[in-house]
Design an enzyme around this catalytic site. Structure first.
Site, PDB file in Angstrom:
ATOM      1  N   GLU A 129       5.244  -3.429   4.407  1.00  0.00           N
ATOM      2  CA  GLU A 129       5.279  -2.458   4.996  1.00  0.00           C
ATOM      3  C   GLU A 129       4.555  -1.270   5.412  1.00  0.00           C
ATOM      4  O   GLU A 129       4.172  -0.652   6.483  1.00  0.00           O
ATOM      5  CB  GLU A 129       7.122  -1.826   4.203  1.00  0.00           C
ATOM      6  CG  GLU A 129       7.275  -0.350   4.572  1.00  0.00           C
ATOM      7  CD  GLU A 129       8.562  -1.615   6.329  1.00  0.00           C
ATOM      8  OE1 GLU A 129       8.122  -1.915   6.774  1.00  0.00           O
ATOM      9  OE2 GLU A 129       9.430  -0.567   6.334  1.00  0.00           O
ATOM     10  N   THR A 182       6.585   3.365  13.949  1.00  0.00           N
ATOM     11  CA  THR A 182       6.889   3.579  13.110  1.00  0.00           C
ATOM     12  C   THR A 182       5.412   4.640  12.949  1.00  0.00           C
ATOM     13  O   THR A 182       5.680   6.162  12.680  1.00  0.00           O
ATOM     14  CB  THR A 182       7.210   2.896  11.205  1.00  0.00           C
ATOM     15  OG1 THR A 182       8.070   2.217  11.866  1.00  0.00           O
ATOM     16  CG2 THR A 182       7.838   4.047  10.632  1.00  0.00           C
TER      17      THR A 182
HETATM   18  N1  HSE Z   1      11.958   6.309   6.703  1.00  0.00           N
HETATM   19  C1  HSE Z   1      10.671   4.801   7.578  1.00  0.00           C
HETATM   20  C2  HSE Z   1      10.938   6.081   8.967  1.00  0.00           C
HETATM   21  C3  HSE Z   1      11.477   4.362   8.164  1.00  0.00           C
HETATM   22  O1  HSE Z   1      11.236   6.733   9.804  1.00  0.00           O
HETATM   23  O2  HSE Z   1       9.587   6.541   9.043  1.00  0.00           O
HETATM   24  C4  HSE Z   1      10.759   3.596   8.744  1.00  0.00           C
HETATM   25  O3  HSE Z   1      12.152   2.997   9.379  1.00  0.00           O
END
Ligand code: HSE
Length: 307
Positions: A129, A182
């Site tokens: 990730e 992201t």
């Molecule tokens: N918590 C992460 C974000 C999830 O919002 O950046 C990304 O899918």
């Protein structure tokens, strides 16, 4: 023991408004498929990718990185060939990279005489990730592995709590066809937040957890609010406020950005509310010249599973 296994890895919704980098749930019926072959030669080889144009080189692929982390971390004396069949669009905000990373470690686990725990799997999946987002966050990979709704109750020490089921709720996912990385969605977030907002957000997360244990519908709906992230990220999503209004008008009880977007999630107590909301929002987006995918789903109790 069989040297080949095929698995399903579900899409996931992270953050869920009140738990940035902490809360997530698995979706029913939306997900990738992966095939794993245990081979004697050490290392990870990605032999096939369908559905998306992604790197075949293991060190540049989230599944490859997660698989390498697990093979090395567990000192496993075999290698792995991986086929990745993407059904979850990359950059859609419903855990595409997480499905690949979680799927990779879940697949390898099937070949172990003594499988490792979901917590340990999540630790390795986060390495993959991190390649996608630049940050080791577990709020997608945890529900992808555990199923249901998970809360990261600590990163150091690493702790995950499986929350009570939300399988009586209906979920709508609306994916407007724009891509949000992201990494970019994280880069626009402020490094500091006002104390009063931090306090209110902590109350919302506490309220959400309490609402699940006591099943308090009103508290559940009131708690699904995002004071910290949504105000910054909603500008990345065209017509966010108009779609939110549609969700309320159609009787949904909560609405927000799924992960880092652009997908939007909502909850309702009846499927008809979700279906009406998805249809109206789709018409709205199309009138603005934007293509969308819609999914009427549920919170899945299952994480990755063998097909
Ligand atoms: N918590 C992460 C974000 C999830 O919002 O950046 C990304 O899918």
């Amino acid at each position: 023991m069989n040297n080949e296994v095929k698995i399903f890895c579900p899409a996931t919704v992270a953050n869920v408004n009140c738990g940035f980098d902490a809360l997530g749930f698995a979706l029913e019926g939306i997900g990738d498929e992966m095939v794993f072959r245990k081979v004697p030669q050490p290392g990870v080889v990605i032999t096939k990718i369908t559905g998306e144009d992604l790197p075949m080189e293991a060190t540049k692929n989230v599944a490859g990185v997660a698989a390498i982390a697990m093979l090395e971390g567990e000192a496993l004396d075999f290698g792995i060939e991986i086929e990745i069949h993407k059904k979850i669009r990359c950059g859609s905000g419903i855990g595409s990279s997480a499905a690949s990373a979680a799927g990779a470690v879940f697949g390898i686990n099937q070949f172990l005489k003594t499988p490792i725990s979901p917590l340990e799997l999540t630790h390795y999946a986060m390495k993959g990730e991190a390649l996608a987002s630049g940050h080791e966050h577990a709020d997608n990979v945890a529900p992808c592995l555990y199923g249901g709704t998970t809360l990261i109750t600590g990163y150091d020490p690493f702790r995950i709590t499986a929350l009570p089921p939300m399988d009586h709720l209906f979920v709508g996912i609306l994916h407007p066809h724009i891509k949000i990385a992201t990494k970019d969605a994280r880069a626009i977030l402020p490094k500091e937040v006002p104390l009063k907002d931090a306090i209110t957000q902590a109350q919302k997360l506490a309220g959400f957890v309490t609402s699940l244990y006591e099943w308090d519908k009103t508290l559940f709906a009131e708690s699904l609010q995002d004071l910290l992230i949504e105000p910054h990220r909603k500008q990345l999503i065209p017509h966010f406020d108009a779609i939110k209004e549609i969700s309320i008008a159609e009787g949904c009880i909560a609405f927000g950005i799924s992960g880092s977007g652009p997908s939007l999630f909502c909850f309702a107590f009846a499927k008809a509310h979700i279906d009406n909301y998805l249809a109206t929002s789709k018409t709205y987006y199309m009138s603005k010249g934007l293509e969308v995918d819609t999914y009427s789903s549920r919170v899945s109790g299952q994480g990755c599973y063998v097909l």
